[in-house]
Write an enzyme that holds these catalytic residues in place. Structure first.
Site, PDB file in Angstrom:
ATOM      1  CG  ASN A  92      -1.589  13.448   6.390  1.00 57.62           C
ATOM      2  OD1 ASN A  92      -1.998  14.594   6.426  1.00 57.62           O
ATOM      3  ND2 ASN A  92      -2.050  12.510   7.198  1.00 57.62           N
ATOM      4  CE  LYS A 105      -0.150  23.316   8.341  1.00 54.39           C
ATOM      5  NZ  LYS A 105       1.049  23.860   7.651  1.00 54.39           N
ATOM      6  N   GLY A 198      12.696  13.979   6.431  1.00 57.14           N
ATOM      7  CA  GLY A 198      12.345  14.884   5.342  1.00 57.14           C
ATOM      8  C   GLY A 198      11.549  14.161   4.273  1.00 57.14           C
ATOM      9  CG  HIS A 199       9.342  16.599   1.593  1.00 53.94           C
ATOM     10  ND1 HIS A 199      10.280  16.873   0.638  1.00 53.94           N
ATOM     11  CD2 HIS A 199       8.956  17.796   2.097  1.00 53.94           C
ATOM     12  CE1 HIS A 199      10.445  18.184   0.545  1.00 53.94           C
ATOM     13  NE2 HIS A 199       9.666  18.772   1.430  1.00 53.94           N
ATOM     14  CE  LYS A 376       3.992  24.943   3.936  1.00 53.91           C
ATOM     15  NZ  LYS A 376       4.096  23.484   4.198  1.00 53.91           N
TER      16      LYS A 376
END
Length: 481
Positions: A92, A105, A198-199, A376
């Site tokens: 998230n 978002k 980054g994830h 997206k």
């Protein structure tokens, strides 16, 4: 979009590592976060290319499929017990800036007045109630989304916010000055000296925060991870049962590549050690582009829906010195991304799916495209808000129409959410729509229906309103009507 590290000559100047450690320590970053950054930085300095030619990999042609796993079944009591050992983690950390958003978002309204976060929270509650099992819930926020998300939860889902370890905060990463490879500086706005990592940061975040050890101590073995903007990524009990039964440490959900996916990454098997890996487009040498884009050769792509055995993750981290050796993603920007005249920097990132190559016993399973439904763009949002999709009793969003409508709105007028909402105060009926292409500013008002393949054009600068009208298999120039 981030790209894998491009070919570069190794940097010969010795950079005092203390410049980074002092900055990260002062910012409160854990040792795990610092170690992960150091591994990325060392790849940068060494000029690691990350290129993976086809000669080094084998295509993955056959995998288990979710529909086959459903046939195997599992009794409800066993599934309830598995749920007690499971945590659902939603990524998230995104702001949705490409859609013009300036807060989390997941707080964007998706359908029927519900936000992504509302639907996710309600899914968790429904699963708990139906199975009588308190499956754990975790949100991985970034420093940009934490406050907005918690403020919203406190008013809408305060019961979840009050739970133990409901938030995992993503680390920050130092931006690296592209000219000197030293920590980037920007005294006017020091916050801009940092970026998201980054994830792939999920692994050092779990370790460095102590949450990994706490979850294991609480009896949590299985972690399901997915993006908060992917409404198809629900906790599937058949997949959970299969993952537990398989004994694997890591499982990736993949979909079959279609023609529209040929430019994206794919799953492969590395020849040197037989491990599964992901190859993104920037990792492919120019001479192998044709093979990379051959969807009959490289058939599967990563959905970013992942299943992780926490005990195996803990062991793997311990063996690798606390850091998973993830491939570097080098993203070149300016220190102030809104000002191209500021100093060029590198943002060093990793992707969580690339961890599949860090596990000896990793696997993948083919899932329906319905489990990969990320929002997206405003095209995706426009379709979801229509009658082509519905919200179920389980608070999942599913296709109601015979087929998903293909939406192509003019980016000049509909790219940002506020633009789209201004031109579409009422979303048209898309239940019987095959495709809708909009060129120019068209304002959708009440009573509009789209059937079949429709193209609407307005060649003027002023919006043309349409209302109480059905378009079917037609191309209409509204500015001439």
């Amino acid at each position: 979009m981030a790209t894998a590290a491009a070919p570069a000559a190794p940097h010969t100047e010795v950079i005092p590592w203390e410049l980074f450690t002092e900055k990260m320590t002062k910012a409160g970053l854990s040792q795990a976060a610092q170690d992960a950054f150091k591994m990325n930085y060392e790849q940068l300095v060494a000029g690691v290319t990350g290129l993976v030619p086809d000669a080094d990999i084998e295509p993955v042609q056959e995998l288990p499929r979710l529909e086959e796993l459903k046939a195997e079944g599992a009794d409800l009591k066993a599934r309830s017990e598995l749920l007690r050992q499971t945590a659902v983690l939603k990524l998230n950390g995104g702001l949705g800036t490409s859609m013009g958003l300036e807060r989390a978002k997941s707080l964007l309204e998706v359908k029927n007045g519900k936000t992504f976060l509302d639907l996710i929270a309600e899914q968790i509650k429904h699963t708990r109630q139906r199975h009588g099992s308190n499956v754990r819930f975790v949100l991985m926020n970034s420093f940009s989304t934490s406050k907005d998300t918690k403020d919203y939860l406190s008013t809408s889902h305060g019961d979840l916010l009050a739970e133990k370890d409901v938030e995992l905060v993503q680390n920050m990463s130092c931006k690296v000055d592209a000219a000197t490879l030293k920590p980037a500086t920007y005294p006017d706005q020091p916050d801009m000296e940092w970026c998201p990592p980054g994830h792939g940061d999920i692994y050092p975040s779990l370790l460095g925060s102590g949450m990994l050890d706490r979850l294991i101590a609480d009896g949590i073995t299985y972690l399901f991870v997915s993006n908060s903007d992917n409404l198809g990524a629900t906790l599937d009990l058949d997949l959970l049962a299969y993952f537990a039964r398989s004994g694997k440490g890591f499982l990736m959900e993949v979909c079959e590549r279609q023609a529209s996916d040929k430019k994206g990454g794919h799953l492969a098997r590395r020849k040197t050690d037989g491990r599964l890996m992901l190859r993104e487009s920037a990792m492919c040498p120019d001479g192998d582009k044709a093979k990379f884009e051959d969807i009959t050769l490289h058939k599967f792509f990563n959905t970013n829906n992942l299943w992780v055995n926490l005990q195996t993750l803990k062991f793997t981290l311990d063996v690798s010195g606390g850091v998973l050796p993830l491939p570097l993603i080098k993203n070149k920007k300016t220190v102030n991304p809104r000002d191209s005249s500021t100093a060029p920097v590198f943002q060093l990132e990793t992707a969580m799916g690339s961890a599949i190559e860090c596990f000896d016993d990793a696997g993948a399973v083919v899932v329906p495209r319905s489990r990969f439904a990320p929002v997206k763009t405003c095209n995706d949002l426009f379709a979801l808000r229509s009658d082509a999709y519905k919200v179920t009793e389980e608070s999942t969003v599913v296709l109601a129409a015979p087929e998903p409508p293909l939406i192509k709105l003019d980016d000049k007028h509909y790219k940002l959410v506020d633009q789209m909402e201004s031109l579409a105060p009422a979303i048209p009926s898309l239940f019987h729509c095959k495709s809708l292409t909009v060129k120019g500013p068209v304002r959708f008002e009440e009573g509009v229906g789209i059937r079949g393949a429709v193209t609407l054009t307005n060649s003027t600068a002023e919006p043309v309103a349409v209302r109480s009208r059905t378009f079917e298999d037609t191309e209409v120039n509204l500015s001439q009507a």
